[in-house]
Design a protein around this motif. Structure first.
Motif, PDB file in Angstrom:
ATOM      1  N   MET A 177     -10.257 -49.368  41.740  1.00  0.00           N
ATOM      2  CA  MET A 177     -11.262 -48.580  40.802  1.00  0.00           C
ATOM      3  C   MET A 177     -10.768 -47.038  40.557  1.00  0.00           C
ATOM      4  N   ARG A 178      -9.912 -46.510  41.428  1.00  0.00           N
ATOM      5  CA  ARG A 178      -9.445 -44.968  41.179  1.00  0.00           C
ATOM      6  C   ARG A 178      -8.238 -45.175  40.442  1.00  0.00           C
ATOM      7  N   PHE A 179      -7.345 -45.904  40.715  1.00  0.00           N
ATOM      8  CA  PHE A 179      -5.976 -46.139  40.030  1.00  0.00           C
ATOM      9  C   PHE A 179      -5.967 -46.930  38.772  1.00  0.00           C
TER      10      PHE A 179
ATOM     11  N   ILE B 289       1.781 -39.266  44.300  1.00  0.00           N
ATOM     12  CA  ILE B 289       1.071 -39.938  43.416  1.00  0.00           C
ATOM     13  C   ILE B 289      -0.341 -40.077  43.820  1.00  0.00           C
ATOM     14  N   ASP B 290      -0.640 -40.209  44.935  1.00  0.00           N
ATOM     15  CA  ASP B 290      -2.101 -40.251  45.639  1.00  0.00           C
ATOM     16  C   ASP B 290      -2.903 -38.992  45.073  1.00  0.00           C
ATOM     17  N   ALA B 291      -2.179 -37.884  45.325  1.00  0.00           N
ATOM     18  CA  ALA B 291      -2.993 -36.571  44.918  1.00  0.00           C
ATOM     19  C   ALA B 291      -3.067 -36.507  43.362  1.00  0.00           C
ATOM     20  N   SER B 292      -2.261 -37.021  42.537  1.00  0.00           N
ATOM     21  CA  SER B 292      -2.849 -37.068  41.247  1.00  0.00           C
ATOM     22  C   SER B 292      -3.315 -38.169  40.550  1.00  0.00           C
ATOM     23  N   SER B 293      -3.905 -39.033  41.549  1.00  0.00           N
ATOM     24  CA  SER B 293      -4.444 -40.222  41.006  1.00  0.00           C
ATOM     25  C   SER B 293      -3.639 -40.758  40.008  1.00  0.00           C
TER      26      SER B 293
ATOM     27  N   ASP C 170       5.852 -35.567  32.674  1.00  0.00           N
ATOM     28  CA  ASP C 170       5.128 -34.599  32.890  1.00  0.00           C
ATOM     29  C   ASP C 170       4.744 -34.096  34.363  1.00  0.00           C
ATOM     30  N   LYS C 171       5.634 -33.254  35.071  1.00  0.00           N
ATOM     31  CA  LYS C 171       5.742 -32.954  36.414  1.00  0.00           C
ATOM     32  C   LYS C 171       4.282 -32.300  36.854  1.00  0.00           C
ATOM     33  N   GLU C 172       3.679 -31.534  35.781  1.00  0.00           N
ATOM     34  CA  GLU C 172       2.338 -30.987  36.030  1.00  0.00           C
ATOM     35  C   GLU C 172       1.379 -32.176  36.469  1.00  0.00           C
ATOM     36  N   SER C 173       1.353 -32.923  35.707  1.00  0.00           N
ATOM     37  CA  SER C 173       0.212 -33.981  35.884  1.00  0.00           C
ATOM     38  C   SER C 173       0.325 -34.840  37.104  1.00  0.00           C
ATOM     39  N   THR C 174       1.733 -35.280  37.304  1.00  0.00           N
ATOM     40  CA  THR C 174       1.995 -36.065  38.353  1.00  0.00           C
ATOM     41  C   THR C 174       2.568 -35.628  39.660  1.00  0.00           C
ATOM     42  N   GLY C 175       3.233 -34.257  39.443  1.00  0.00           N
ATOM     43  CA  GLY C 175       3.745 -33.796  40.782  1.00  0.00           C
ATOM     44  C   GLY C 175       5.209 -34.212  41.095  1.00  0.00           C
TER      45      GLY C 175
END
Length: 231
Positions: free
Chosen positions: A47-49, A186-190, A201-206
């Protein structure tokens, strides 16, 4: 034939939801239609990813679990993924037994595959024994050796449960450990695994360039394992 894939292992923290996410991304990348069901009320990974492909389902309600079978029968060309939360073995087994799910599968033409996700500990082996004791040859088994905390699965081999599962037709999939920093980002950025390996886009995924490369290599290895057993 429709295929229902139950991703379980009963024990918390062995990586069940991670494997469900890998399977979801695999089916997306292979352009194979699927529907996901998430049984974790508070931390549902599908549901989250992969919200566009998943729905919540409550294992303590027969009417909710019935929708899994109904979805498989309604569209037999679509795979069904069910991410099982910890401690769902008993209610799921009770529903299957009292509802005659496996008998219905023979009649209606759907197969149930149980992906038993394991770490290297004794608990995973004991839970596998419990699963095999309950269902025997009535299920199709995939043993997922998740190298989350190590790659020494000698306890499984020495227990005799691996051999028993193989005698029942089980197949084995090994999932290597992904770099901890990458999975945390990956988890932190969902992020879906698609975004993790493709988005610059490193800002969105890290994730930087080398993180994305490690994710690509990790998924490639996982996909090769899944290719060998099929979904």
């Amino acid at each position: 034939m429709a295929n229902i894939h139950l991703i379980g292992g009963e024990k918390g923290g062995v990586g069940k939801s991670l494997v469900a996410r890998i399977l979801a991304q695999y089916l997306i990348d292979k352009q194979q239609p699927f529907l996901g069901f998430d049984t974790d009320r508070s931390h549902g990974a599908l549901m989250r990813f992969y919200a566009g492909f998943a729905s919540p389902v409550l294992v303590d309600r027969y009417e909710a679990l019935d929708t899994i079978v109904e979805a498989a029968v309604a569209q037999p060309d679509r795979r069904i993924l069910v991410d099982l939360a910890a401690q769902t073995h008993e209610p799921l087994g009770k529903w299957m037994d009292e509802s005659g799910v496996l008998d219905l599968g023979d009649e209606a033409g759907f197969a149930i595959h149980y992906w038993h996700v394991m770490d290297t500990g004794k608990d995973s082996v004991d839970l596998l024994a419990k699963l095999l004791d309950r269902f025997g040859k009535r299920l199709h088994y995939v043993l997922v050796l998740n190298q989350l905390r190590g790659n020494d699965f000698s306890l499984l081999k020495e227990s005799g449960e691996e051999a028993r599962a193989l005698a029942l037709g089980a197949r084995i999939v090994s999932i290597k450990r992904l770099n901890e920093g990458a999975i945390q980002k990956i988890d932190a950025s969902s992020s879906s695994f698609w975004s993790a390996k493709n988005s610059a886009d490193k800002e969105s995924t890290g994730l930087g360039l080398m993180d994305r490369q490690r994710v690509k290599m990790w998924l490639r290895g996982a996909y090769q394992e899944i290719d060998a057993v099929g979904v």
